[in-house]
Motif scaffolding. Structure first.
Motif, PDB file in Angstrom:
ATOM      1  N   ALA A 105       0.832  -1.206   0.000  1.00 28.92           N
ATOM      2  CA  ALA A 105       0.000   0.000   0.000  1.00 28.92           C
ATOM      3  C   ALA A 105       0.864   1.251   0.000  1.00 28.92           C
ATOM      4  O   ALA A 105       0.543   2.246  -0.664  1.00 28.92           O
ATOM      5  N   GLY A 106       1.991   1.212   0.749  1.00 28.46           N
ATOM      6  CA  GLY A 106       2.910   2.348   0.754  1.00 28.46           C
ATOM      7  C   GLY A 106       3.465   2.623  -0.631  1.00 28.46           C
ATOM      8  O   GLY A 106       3.538   3.783  -1.064  1.00 28.46           O
ATOM      9  N   ALA A 107       3.859   1.554  -1.337  1.00 25.38           N
ATOM     10  CA  ALA A 107       4.365   1.732  -2.702  1.00 25.38           C
ATOM     11  C   ALA A 107       3.283   2.319  -3.611  1.00 25.38           C
ATOM     12  O   ALA A 107       3.555   3.191  -4.445  1.00 25.38           O
ATOM     13  N   MET A 108       2.043   1.859  -3.444  1.00 26.91           N
ATOM     14  CA  MET A 108       0.937   2.391  -4.245  1.00 26.91           C
ATOM     15  C   MET A 108       0.721   3.877  -3.963  1.00 26.91           C
ATOM     16  O   MET A 108       0.480   4.677  -4.880  1.00 26.91           O
ATOM     17  N   LEU A 109       0.796   4.258  -2.693  1.00 30.99           N
ATOM     18  CA  LEU A 109       0.599   5.658  -2.328  1.00 30.99           C
ATOM     19  C   LEU A 109       1.696   6.541  -2.920  1.00 30.99           C
ATOM     20  O   LEU A 109       1.418   7.655  -3.392  1.00 30.99           O
ATOM     21  N   VAL A 110       2.931   6.059  -2.900  1.00 32.84           N
ATOM     22  CA  VAL A 110       4.023   6.825  -3.508  1.00 32.84           C
ATOM     23  C   VAL A 110       3.762   7.021  -4.993  1.00 32.84           C
ATOM     24  O   VAL A 110       3.902   8.134  -5.530  1.00 32.84           O
ATOM     25  N   LEU A 111       3.343   5.955  -5.682  1.00 32.89           N
ATOM     26  CA  LEU A 111       3.055   6.060  -7.115  1.00 32.89           C
ATOM     27  C   LEU A 111       1.876   7.002  -7.366  1.00 32.89           C
ATOM     28  O   LEU A 111       1.883   7.769  -8.340  1.00 32.89           O
ATOM     29  N   GLY A 113       1.123   9.579  -5.614  1.00 36.22           N
ATOM     30  CA  GLY A 113       1.642  10.934  -5.478  1.00 36.22           C
ATOM     31  C   GLY A 113       2.491  11.346  -6.659  1.00 36.22           C
ATOM     32  O   GLY A 113       2.383  12.466  -7.161  1.00 36.22           O
ATOM     33  N   VAL A 114       3.345  10.426  -7.133  1.00 40.16           N
ATOM     34  CA  VAL A 114       4.222  10.723  -8.272  1.00 40.16           C
ATOM     35  C   VAL A 114       3.401  11.039  -9.526  1.00 40.16           C
ATOM     36  O   VAL A 114       3.723  11.961 -10.284  1.00 40.16           O
ATOM     37  N   PHE A 115       2.329  10.268  -9.736  1.00 42.47           N
ATOM     38  CA  PHE A 115       1.495  10.470 -10.918  1.00 42.47           C
ATOM     39  C   PHE A 115       0.341  11.433 -10.658  1.00 42.47           C
ATOM     40  O   PHE A 115      -0.625  11.478 -11.421  1.00 42.47           O
ATOM     41  N   ARG A 116       0.437  12.172  -9.555  1.00 46.60           N
ATOM     42  CA  ARG A 116      -0.462  13.287  -9.257  1.00 46.60           C
ATOM     43  C   ARG A 116      -1.934  12.864  -9.162  1.00 46.60           C
ATOM     44  O   ARG A 116      -2.841  13.549  -9.633  1.00 46.60           O
ATOM     45  N   VAL A 117      -2.155  11.711  -8.527  1.00 47.88           N
ATOM     46  CA  VAL A 117      -3.514  11.231  -8.326  1.00 47.88           C
ATOM     47  C   VAL A 117      -4.188  11.959  -7.161  1.00 47.88           C
ATOM     48  O   VAL A 117      -5.399  11.888  -6.993  1.00 47.88           O
ATOM     49  N   GLY A 118      -3.393  12.672  -6.367  1.00 47.67           N
ATOM     50  CA  GLY A 118      -3.961  13.377  -5.223  1.00 47.67           C
ATOM     51  C   GLY A 118      -5.065  14.340  -5.608  1.00 47.67           C
ATOM     52  O   GLY A 118      -6.019  14.538  -4.863  1.00 47.67           O
ATOM     53  N   ASN A 119      -4.944  14.946  -6.787  1.00 48.25           N
ATOM     54  CA  ASN A 119      -5.983  15.870  -7.241  1.00 48.25           C
ATOM     55  C   ASN A 119      -7.260  15.132  -7.612  1.00 48.25           C
ATOM     56  O   ASN A 119      -8.353  15.683  -7.520  1.00 48.25           O
ATOM     57  N   VAL A 120      -7.129  13.855  -8.041  1.00 47.46           N
ATOM     58  CA  VAL A 120      -8.298  13.080  -8.461  1.00 47.46           C
ATOM     59  C   VAL A 120      -9.089  12.579  -7.260  1.00 47.46           C
ATOM     60  O   VAL A 120     -10.315  12.466  -7.311  1.00 47.46           O
ATOM     61  N   ILE A 121      -8.385  12.263  -6.157  1.00 44.67           N
ATOM     62  CA  ILE A 121      -9.056  11.743  -4.961  1.00 44.67           C
ATOM     63  C   ILE A 121     -10.147  12.701  -4.495  1.00 44.67           C
ATOM     64  O   ILE A 121     -11.177  12.294  -3.950  1.00 44.67           O
ATOM     65  N   ARG A 122      -9.943  13.995  -4.755  1.00 48.80           N
ATOM     66  CA  ARG A 122     -10.926  14.990  -4.317  1.00 48.80           C
ATOM     67  C   ARG A 122     -12.255  14.859  -5.048  1.00 48.80           C
ATOM     68  O   ARG A 122     -13.258  15.438  -4.640  1.00 48.80           O
ATOM     69  N   PHE A 123     -12.276  14.109  -6.150  1.00 54.00           N
ATOM     70  CA  PHE A 123     -13.495  13.979  -6.930  1.00 54.00           C
ATOM     71  C   PHE A 123     -14.461  12.960  -6.336  1.00 54.00           C
ATOM     72  O   PHE A 123     -15.576  12.816  -6.832  1.00 54.00           O
ATOM     73  N   ILE A 124     -14.042  12.214  -5.308  1.00 51.13           N
ATOM     74  CA  ILE A 124     -14.956  11.254  -4.694  1.00 51.13           C
ATOM     75  C   ILE A 124     -16.096  12.013  -4.031  1.00 51.13           C
ATOM     76  O   ILE A 124     -15.878  12.893  -3.203  1.00 51.13           O
ATOM     77  N   PRO A 125     -17.349  11.703  -4.390  1.00 48.28           N
ATOM     78  CA  PRO A 125     -18.492  12.498  -3.893  1.00 48.28           C
ATOM     79  C   PRO A 125     -18.665  12.405  -2.382  1.00 48.28           C
ATOM     80  O   PRO A 125     -18.277  11.408  -1.746  1.00 48.28           O
ATOM     81  N   GLN A 295       2.867   9.868   2.948  1.00 48.39           N
ATOM     82  CA  GLN A 295       2.108   8.753   3.516  1.00 48.39           C
ATOM     83  C   GLN A 295       2.665   7.424   3.012  1.00 48.39           C
ATOM     84  O   GLN A 295       2.783   6.447   3.766  1.00 48.39           O
ATOM     85  N   GLY A 296       3.010   7.381   1.720  1.00 48.71           N
ATOM     86  CA  GLY A 296       3.519   6.145   1.144  1.00 48.71           C
ATOM     87  C   GLY A 296       4.852   5.725   1.741  1.00 48.71           C
ATOM     88  O   GLY A 296       5.060   4.550   2.078  1.00 48.71           O
TER      89      GLY A 296
END
Length: 562
Positions: A105-111, A113-125, A295-296
């Motif tokens: 899970a840590g490796a997934m979180l790092v990836l 962040g690297v691929f800028r998924v943090g902005n997408v997480i905000r789209f969860i309703p 976090q990762g």
């Protein structure tokens, strides 16, 4: 893709850092540290782990999340939201595989962040977040019934129906002394804030720590007939655990991908939600992608110390802000406080009653749920209620991953339906000049008609074009589509326009498009549809379209209508 960057928030706070801010951060770190101690142990035990694992998770992950994250005030560590997920992994795969899943899970979180998924997480309703948060609270509450009542259940199942069956069939093993202590601890916790208002000195002591100290001292003196950390776990070692890689077998690695993804997803959602709440308090803006990287890294390293999954903790972060913490140094100091407590006071932990820790988790579960949202469901649409309740029920009965997937699918489908409902195609009245004979058939029916498109012409609304022209009516020679109010066009909508254009051409009709907004016009030109419909048939406005229609009408009249 933008350049990958690694810039912890700590680096932004060090310039200008002074003794005054250090004093405030130290005060906050001390407060949050003593608050984190009982929570770390309680969450660990509820997750099927030892209290030692919980403490070292809070120390190691808490330090790294603050030092390497993207928030000024985030406090990391074990959280209540992880309890049902981690307990299920321990029951099915064992402790060692939980540590492996945490590292994955840590490796997934790092990836992420690297691929800028943090902005997408905000789209969860919001509906999905509320649904699974309340569901997790119910699952945590159910899991605490065993220790709260002192039931003699050797292995409590992780699965919902098995858990309920085990609890119901073992109610006759209820232990009265344990229940008495649990209820007393719960009563003290619930009344702590009220008493603290009357006696300000108590206000400086967090309620969980206060009830933990009182119950531990009482048990050490009176030797209460209840289960303790010492009787179940043998106490807490007064030393730093040796670094060790968790055992890994290829046979189970593939099976751990799904649990690891669940940990990563929940960790990302909870940490970014916590950081966003803190931003509003301190008037700052966190970096979501750097936060995920921090976090990762924390989750990659903490299993080496025997710890498990960690994320941003909303309650501890709020306490940090409230007590003066304004830089990541406060979170790093909170980890140092926990380390000092372990090295100095570990022998006393063997007297801590598990009933009191269970009462602490029960209060956490009750407080984490947004129960008022259930009371107000009647004010919202059926779509809102369906998404929230479905996510809630699936979280309780099955698991979080399935619940989030279902919630996102339902939210997306309802959004598509809503956007489709907002998309309209309406007949548009034309200026008076179109009443001239040139624009009319001999029977007075129009040779030119116009339609206005509203909203978004996308795959969910393409059927709106199918009823554009009534086959029973005499077809016009020029059809104008006014796209002033069309804000979006996707490739399926474009395909619908292409089909309409071909059908009109087969009938000897011309299609004109006018008043195009930037996005639809860009797609129309890039796709080559502009050449298909005719570049001259893309008009600036309605009057330009009518002027173009006037040019086209004679040729149609000469060839087909005379």
């Amino acid at each position: 893709m933008k350049k990958i960057s690694f810039h912890p928030k700590l680096l932004d706070t060090l310039p200008g850092y002074d003794a005054g801010q250090f004093g405030r951060d130290l005060s906050a770190g001390l407060t949050v540290g003593v608050l984190a101690l009982p929570l770390a142990m309680a969450f660990a035990i509820a997750s099927g782990m030892s209290p030692t694992a919980g403490i070292w998770t809070a120390i190691v992950a808490g330090f790294l999340i603050s030092a390497l994250g993207g928030s000024r005030v985030q406090i990391g560590g074990p959280t209540g939201a992880f309890i049902p997920i981690l307990y299920g992994i321990v029951v099915e795969y064992g402790v060692q595989n939980l540590l492996v899943a945490t590292m994955l899970a840590g490796a997934m979180l790092v990836l992420m962040g690297v691929f800028r998924v943090g902005n997408v997480i905000r789209f969860i309703p919001k509906t999905v977040v509320i649904g699974f948060t309340n569901g997790i609270a119910v699952v945590i509450f159910l899991a605490q019934i065993k220790d709260f009542l002192g039931l003699r259940i050797e292995h409590l199942p992780g699965e919902f129906f098995g858990k309920v069956h085990a609890l119901f069939t073992h109610l006759d093993t209820l232990d009265v002394p344990t229940l008495t202590l649990s209820v007393a601890s719960l009563a003290v916790l619930l009344s702590w804030n009220g008493v603290a208002r009357r006696y300000p000195a108590l206000g400086r002591v967090p309620g969980p720590l206060g009830v933990l100290v009182v119950a531990t001292v009482a048990n050490a003196i009176l030797h209460l007939p209840v289960e303790t950390i010492g009787s179940r776990f043998g106490g807490i070692p007064q030393e730093i655990p040796p670094l060790a890689l968790p055992d890994l077998t290829l046979a189970t690695l593939g099976k751990l991908i799904s649990p690891a993804l669940t940990i990563a997803l929940l960790g990302a959602i909870e940490s970014l939600l916590s950081a966003r709440v803190a931003d509003a308090t301190i008037e700052d803006r966190h970096d979501p992608n750097q936060e995920l990287i921090g976090q990762g890294i924390a989750n990659l390293i903490v299993p080496l110390f025997g710890g498990f999954a960690a994320t941003g903790a909303i309650a501890r972060t709020a306490t940090n802000v409230r007590t003066g913490g304004r830089t990541p140094v406060a979170g790093m100091l909170h980890a140092g406080v926990l380390l000092a407590i372990v090295l100095a006071l570990a022998p006393f932990a063997r007297h801590i009653p598990l009933a009191t820790l269970s009462a602490i988790v029960v209060v956490v579960a009750v407080n984490m749920g947004e129960w008022h949202e259930f009371r107000g469901l009647g004010r919202f649409s059926v779509n809102y209620r369906t998404t929230l309740l479905s996510t809630f029920l699936v979280t309780v009965v099955f698991d979080l991953t399935l619940a989030v997937e279902l919630g996102m699918v339902l939210a997306s489908l309802f959004f598509i339906y809503r956007m489709s409902d907002l998309t309209r195609v309406e007949r548009e009245p034309l200026p008076e000049l179109t009443l001239l004979p040139h624009f009319l058939y001999p029977d007075g029916s129009p040779r030119v008609v116009a339609y206005a498109l509203y909203g978004s012409l996308f795959f969910g609304a393409i059927h709106k074009l199918e009823t554009l022209l009534d086959p029973a009516e005499r077809h016009p020679e020029v059809v104008i589509l006014d796209m002033l109010h069309l804000v979006n066009l996707d490739t399926t909508g474009l395909e619908g326009l292409e089909s309409l254009c071909k059908n009109l051409h087969r009938k000897g009709c011309a299609l004109l498009l006018c008043t195009l907004n930037p996005q639809p016009e860009s797609l129309i030109r890039r796709s080559g549809f502009a050449e298909e419909v005719g570049v001259n048939n893309l008009c600036a406005d309605m009057y330009a379209a009518l002027a173009r229609a006037k040019v086209l009408l004679p040729s149609f009249m000469d060839e087909d209508n005379l």
